[in-house]
Design a protein around this motif. Sequence first.
Motif, short mmCIF file in Angstrom:
data_model
loop_
_atom_site.label_atom_id
_atom_site.label_comp_id
_atom_site.label_asym_id
_atom_site.label_seq_id
_atom_site.Cartn_x
_atom_site.Cartn_y
_atom_site.Cartn_z
N MET A 63 0.82 -1.24 -0.04
CA MET A 63 0.00 0.08 -0.01
C MET A 63 0.93 1.28 -0.18
O MET A 63 0.25 2.44 -0.30
CB MET A 63 -0.85 -0.09 1.31
CG MET A 63 -2.19 -1.15 1.21
SD MET A 63 -3.34 -0.82 2.31
CE MET A 63 -2.41 -1.59 3.75
N VAL A 64 2.13 1.02 0.45
CA VAL A 64 3.03 2.38 0.62
C VAL A 64 3.41 2.55 -0.95
O VAL A 64 3.82 1.96 -1.77
CB VAL A 64 4.23 1.94 1.25
CG1 VAL A 64 4.97 3.16 1.53
CG2 VAL A 64 3.72 1.51 2.67
N LYS A 65 3.34 4.08 -1.10
CA LYS A 65 3.66 4.59 -2.64
C LYS A 65 5.27 5.06 -2.44
O LYS A 65 5.74 5.05 -1.30
CB LYS A 65 2.79 5.85 -2.85
CG LYS A 65 3.05 6.97 -2.11
CD LYS A 65 2.05 8.27 -2.36
CE LYS A 65 2.08 9.58 -1.86
NZ LYS A 65 1.38 10.56 -2.28
N PRO A 66 5.99 5.00 -3.48
CA PRO A 66 7.21 5.33 -3.49
C PRO A 66 7.65 6.52 -2.68
O PRO A 66 6.97 7.61 -2.98
CB PRO A 66 7.52 5.52 -5.10
CG PRO A 66 6.57 4.66 -5.91
CD PRO A 66 5.50 4.84 -4.97
N GLY A 67 8.40 6.75 -1.73
CA GLY A 67 8.72 7.99 -1.15
C GLY A 67 7.83 7.73 0.19
O GLY A 67 8.27 8.74 1.15
N GLY A 68 6.96 6.86 0.49
CA GLY A 68 6.23 6.79 1.42
C GLY A 68 6.88 6.01 2.52
O GLY A 68 8.01 5.45 2.49
N LYS A 69 6.33 5.87 3.92
CA LYS A 69 6.77 5.26 4.77
C LYS A 69 6.11 4.36 5.46
O LYS A 69 4.79 4.54 5.45
CB LYS A 69 7.26 6.26 5.92
CG LYS A 69 8.52 7.14 5.37
CD LYS A 69 8.83 8.25 6.35
CE LYS A 69 10.05 9.18 5.99
NZ LYS A 69 10.43 10.15 6.89
#
Length: 404
Positions: free
Chosen positions: A342-348
């Motif tokens: 579920m985490v998008k690129p750059g997400g944590k």
Amino acid sequence: MRLHRNLVFAVIDALNLIFNENGYADKVIEKVLKYDKRWGARDRGFIAETTYEIVRYKRLYSEIAEVSAPYSRANLFRLFAVWAVLRGIPLPDWKQLEDTPVRRIKGRFDELSKIRKLRESVPDWLDERCEKALGKELWDKESAALNIQAEVVLRTNTLKMNKGDLRKILGEMAIGTETVSGAIDALKLKERKNVFTTEAFKTGLFEVQDASSQLVAPYLDVAPGQRVVDACAGAGGKTLHLAALMQNKGQLIAMDIYESKLKKLKIRARRNGVHNMETRIIENAKAIKKLHGKADRVLLDAPCSGLGVLRRNPDSKWKLEPDFVERIKGVQQKILGEYSKMVKPGGKLVYATCSILPEENTEQVAHFLASEFGQTFTLIKEQSIYASESGFDGFYMALLEKTG
């Protein structure tokens, strides 16, 4: 201290439900405390705290009393007698407590207390597993710390109130508090009190949440306006904290496989004045797939053995089985592998547990990072919290960033 028959009998009833009928201690005590509406705070406190203490030291007291499961009512009174003698409480002249061998109880205590697994009342398998995982020195300290009654810690609901003003309001109700180092919104009660009946609680000025648990939401590094997913929300203590940190701005999605827990969360959210939250039941994989690559932040407060919270759930060490630890590790791996998508690129993402076992914590994160999808993540930081060092619950947190 003078023992009152109706209160002692209530403790015996509670122990019977917990030990012989496999009831959960918190639910059993809640039920038993409804026996008599005339009981005051001190009476209720005696029943709850005495029951928890005997549950906590079930193995030691059973060895001293020379009784074992299934416990007859007479045997439960023998356990109670051990508790009273070890605290120097004079035993009344009751039929159930006659012929209590006071000197033998004290002698057996001195003898058995030299053995850690008996002194701290831990099953053999768990004692061995924890010593192997943590080392003798740390497990010696941790096993003792996990037998100390948990303090009552509040988290200020900053959507409605700041900590200083909350402290003043509680002080006017004769509820003394003190701040907690490292937990910015936390207040610790100086004396145990039932804060759930206060107007301050009913109007959502605070939640009851251990100081270690209060560190998890800030670890996720959320900001107003983000899309944040709490994927194992449960009844939502950390969800509500996230909402406050987001200042009610953005989208907060609370997910769980249990609809009943999400219903309770909705009630709590209304009381807390949370407006940016929605709940979603995880009925199948579709619920997760719909959010693939769309979340700025994801919290995975994963199901675990719960070994870090034995202070507040002492009966769980008698219910826990080695097979469960193995099964839950598989669940943790699955959650990390699937929900992290579920985490998008750059997400944590934060992976957290209330366990002290490295096999549920650092080793799970290492296993994930070595997997095909996990290689798109980088470990930013991790923290293991031990009751023996912090004075609060045992916890683990790891912050990962999706770089690919």
